[in-house]
Design a protein around this motif. Structure first.
Motif, mmCIF file in Angstrom:
data_model
loop_
_atom_site.group_PDB
_atom_site.id
_atom_site.type_symbol
_atom_site.label_atom_id
_atom_site.label_comp_id
_atom_site.label_asym_id
_atom_site.label_seq_id
_atom_site.Cartn_x
_atom_site.Cartn_y
_atom_site.Cartn_z
ATOM 1 N N LEU A 222 0.755 -1.116 -0.087
ATOM 2 C CA LEU A 222 -0.005 0.027 -0.082
ATOM 3 C C LEU A 222 0.631 1.098 0.157
ATOM 4 C CD1 LEU A 222 -2.797 -1.254 2.530
ATOM 5 C CD2 LEU A 222 -2.956 -0.600 0.047
ATOM 6 N N ASP A 223 2.336 1.030 -0.116
ATOM 7 C CA ASP A 223 2.994 2.241 -0.099
ATOM 8 C C ASP A 223 2.974 3.242 0.968
ATOM 9 O OD1 ASP A 223 4.937 3.556 -1.668
ATOM 10 O OD2 ASP A 223 3.900 4.402 -3.231
ATOM 11 N N HIS A 224 2.732 2.691 2.150
ATOM 12 C CA HIS A 224 2.758 3.562 3.137
ATOM 13 C C HIS A 224 4.158 3.542 4.017
ATOM 14 C CE1 HIS A 224 -1.413 4.347 3.254
ATOM 15 N NE2 HIS A 224 -1.768 3.024 3.530
ATOM 16 N N GLY A 225 5.013 4.394 3.478
ATOM 17 C CA GLY A 225 6.314 4.631 4.220
ATOM 18 C C GLY A 225 6.561 4.469 5.605
ATOM 19 N N GLU A 226 5.740 4.973 6.225
ATOM 20 C CA GLU A 226 5.612 5.131 7.568
ATOM 21 C C GLU A 226 5.638 3.786 8.408
ATOM 22 O OE1 GLU A 226 1.860 7.122 6.893
ATOM 23 O OE2 GLU A 226 3.257 6.317 5.817
ATOM 24 N N ALA A 227 5.263 2.674 7.636
ATOM 25 C CA ALA A 227 5.141 1.363 8.325
ATOM 26 C C ALA A 227 6.232 1.135 8.953
ATOM 27 C CB ALA A 227 4.365 0.486 7.460
ATOM 28 N N PHE A 228 6.235 0.300 9.836
ATOM 29 C CA PHE A 228 7.601 -0.452 10.639
ATOM 30 C C PHE A 228 7.332 -1.456 11.076
ATOM 31 C CE2 PHE A 228 10.999 -0.884 13.526
ATOM 32 C CZ PHE A 228 12.223 -0.315 12.810
ATOM 33 N N PRO A 229 7.404 -2.698 10.268
ATOM 34 C CA PRO A 229 7.139 -3.993 10.848
ATOM 35 C C PRO A 229 8.134 -4.542 11.752
ATOM 36 C CG PRO A 229 7.106 -3.975 8.222
ATOM 37 C CD PRO A 229 7.655 -2.554 8.763
ATOM 38 N N VAL A 230 7.601 -5.163 12.746
ATOM 39 C CA VAL A 230 8.535 -5.503 13.770
ATOM 40 C C VAL A 230 8.553 -7.037 13.914
ATOM 41 C CG1 VAL A 230 9.491 -5.234 16.179
ATOM 42 C CG2 VAL A 230 8.625 -3.406 14.677
ATOM 43 N N ARG A 244 20.378 2.001 24.791
ATOM 44 C CA ARG A 244 19.890 3.013 25.969
ATOM 45 C C ARG A 244 18.241 3.301 25.856
ATOM 46 N NH1 ARG A 244 24.633 7.726 26.009
ATOM 47 N NH2 ARG A 244 26.236 6.289 26.318
ATOM 48 N N ALA A 245 17.463 2.751 24.886
ATOM 49 C CA ALA A 245 16.193 3.051 24.704
ATOM 50 C C ALA A 245 15.270 2.327 25.616
ATOM 51 C CB ALA A 245 15.687 2.866 23.366
ATOM 52 N N GLY A 246 15.932 1.011 25.733
ATOM 53 C CA GLY A 246 15.335 0.067 26.807
ATOM 54 C C GLY A 246 14.052 -0.365 26.643
ATOM 55 N N PHE A 247 13.826 -0.861 25.025
ATOM 56 C CA PHE A 247 12.574 -1.314 24.493
ATOM 57 C C PHE A 247 12.138 -2.450 25.463
ATOM 58 C CE2 PHE A 247 14.775 0.068 20.716
ATOM 59 C CZ PHE A 247 14.196 1.448 20.688
ATOM 60 N N LYS A 248 10.767 -2.500 25.954
ATOM 61 C CA LYS A 248 10.178 -3.456 26.597
ATOM 62 C C LYS A 248 9.418 -4.516 25.776
ATOM 63 C CE LYS A 248 9.926 -0.979 30.979
ATOM 64 N NZ LYS A 248 10.292 0.135 30.594
ATOM 65 N N ASN A 249 9.004 -4.072 24.867
ATOM 66 C CA ASN A 249 8.160 -4.884 23.813
ATOM 67 C C ASN A 249 8.433 -4.584 22.221
ATOM 68 O OD1 ASN A 249 6.321 -2.570 23.545
ATOM 69 N ND2 ASN A 249 5.548 -3.125 25.635
ATOM 70 N N GLU A 250 7.731 -5.253 21.467
ATOM 71 C CA GLU A 250 7.828 -4.846 19.992
ATOM 72 C C GLU A 250 7.028 -3.328 19.778
ATOM 73 O OE1 GLU A 250 6.342 -8.082 17.872
ATOM 74 O OE2 GLU A 250 8.194 -9.382 18.490
ATOM 75 N N ARG A 251 6.083 -2.908 20.399
ATOM 76 C CA ARG A 251 5.343 -1.899 20.169
ATOM 77 C C ARG A 251 6.091 -0.559 20.648
ATOM 78 N NH1 ARG A 251 0.111 0.190 18.692
ATOM 79 N NH2 ARG A 251 0.657 2.605 18.333
#
Length: 304
Positions: A222-230, A244-251
């Motif tokens: 769909l050409d949505h460049g802001e999509a970020f599949p994780v 240093r970001a300390g990500f706790k989950n994929e979201r």
């Protein structure tokens, strides 16, 4: 987002013949092999350095000779659209190259591009991708297409559950059957008109489509460049790149990426994915550019 341009390109491809031939010089770095084999598209074969790619109504043979891309089976406009050989890509890449974390990754994989693909094909392909791998997804789509005259069944039509299972899709077979039936003309038109947030939510109403698959369809179909599949690989890579970001989950990783790279997040994801699957397991630290490595060596008193 998907627009009339996408529908026009598909129509032009259907009217084309295998005698149509285009020679394209990219305005920037382009690596055909890296792009085709990067886990975006799955129905292709490779022979003598050329790729025969099927995607929706498009069937082309592609090969690269230095900085020239040769496309047989489609005209230049169709080929440029499919391969994203345009100034829009160059501008996005230039913006991402300003990011010091991404610089060394783009230095390695800068020839990679995001293909503009058929929306329906990306939906079926990435339903197959759940808990799978690239060779298996390619097998699923090849077998499913072979059972329907070398093309995937059109959206909104019934797929025989036995045919879906014969494509070795496992538990995903029922998802494919149910989702394809739900892809009515009205549903598809909503996707073609919607923005990223609307389409992400709408896609998640389909069986077998969660947040990651919805983002894949938004990005590639769909050409949505802001999509970020994780997925697990991207999550691991993001934690390695931004400790240093300390990500706790994929979201949290996705939100961080979209805030940092905005409409170029999808392109950033493609670079990161390629780095992750080829280098992350052996990487002891974040990647560095040649200049960054040289500066460190000079500080340690190493001449070369």
């Amino acid at each position: 987002m998907a627009t009339t341009t996408g529908r026009t390109i598909a129509a032009r491809a259907r009217r084309g013949t295998h005698h149509t031939r285009a020679r394209i010089i990219s305005p920037g770095q382009f690596d055909l092999a890296l792009t085709i084999e990067s886990g975006q598209a799955f129905r292709y074969t490779k022979e003598n350095g050329a790729y025969r790619l099927r995607n929706g109504a498009i069937e082309v043979t592609l090969r690269q000779e230095n900085d020239v891309i040769i496309c047989e089976g489609a005209d230049e406009r169709t080929a440029r659209h499919l391969l994203r050989i345009d100034l829009e890509h160059e501008a996005g890449k230039a913006r991402l190259e300003q990011d010091l974390v991404l610089q060394p990754i783009i230095e390695r994989y800068g020839g990679l591009r995001i293909l503009r693909q058929d929306m329906h094909e990306t939906i079926i392909a990435f339903i197959c991708s759940a808990n799978s791998n690239i060779p298996k997804i390619r097998q699923n789509l090849t077998l499913l297409a072979q059972a329907h005259g070398e093309r995937l069944p059109p959206p909104g039509t019934a797929i025989n559950i036995d045919a879906a299972r014969a494509a070795k899709t496992g538990y995903r077979a029922q998802y494919i059957v149910d989702t394809n039936r739900m892809l009515t003309r009205n549903f598809v038109q909503q996707l073609k008109r919607g923005n990223y947030e609307q389409n992400h939510a709408l896609l998640r109403t389909l069986p077998g489509i969660g947040p990651k698959v919805a983002d894949c369809v938004c990005l590639y179909g769909l050409d949505h460049g802001e999509a970020f599949p994780v997925d697990v690989h991207i999550f691991r890579a993001m934690k390695a790149l931004f400790p240093r970001a300390g990500f706790k989950n994929e979201r949290e990783a996705k939100d961080f990426a979209q805030q940092r790279w905005k409409k170029d997040a999808g392109l950033a994801q493609q670079y990161i994915f390629e780095w992750a699957r080829k280098e992350l397991s052996s990487a002891k630290r974040r990647p560095q550019t040649k200049n960054q490595r040289l500066v460190k060596r000079k500080k340690r008193g190493v001449a070369r």
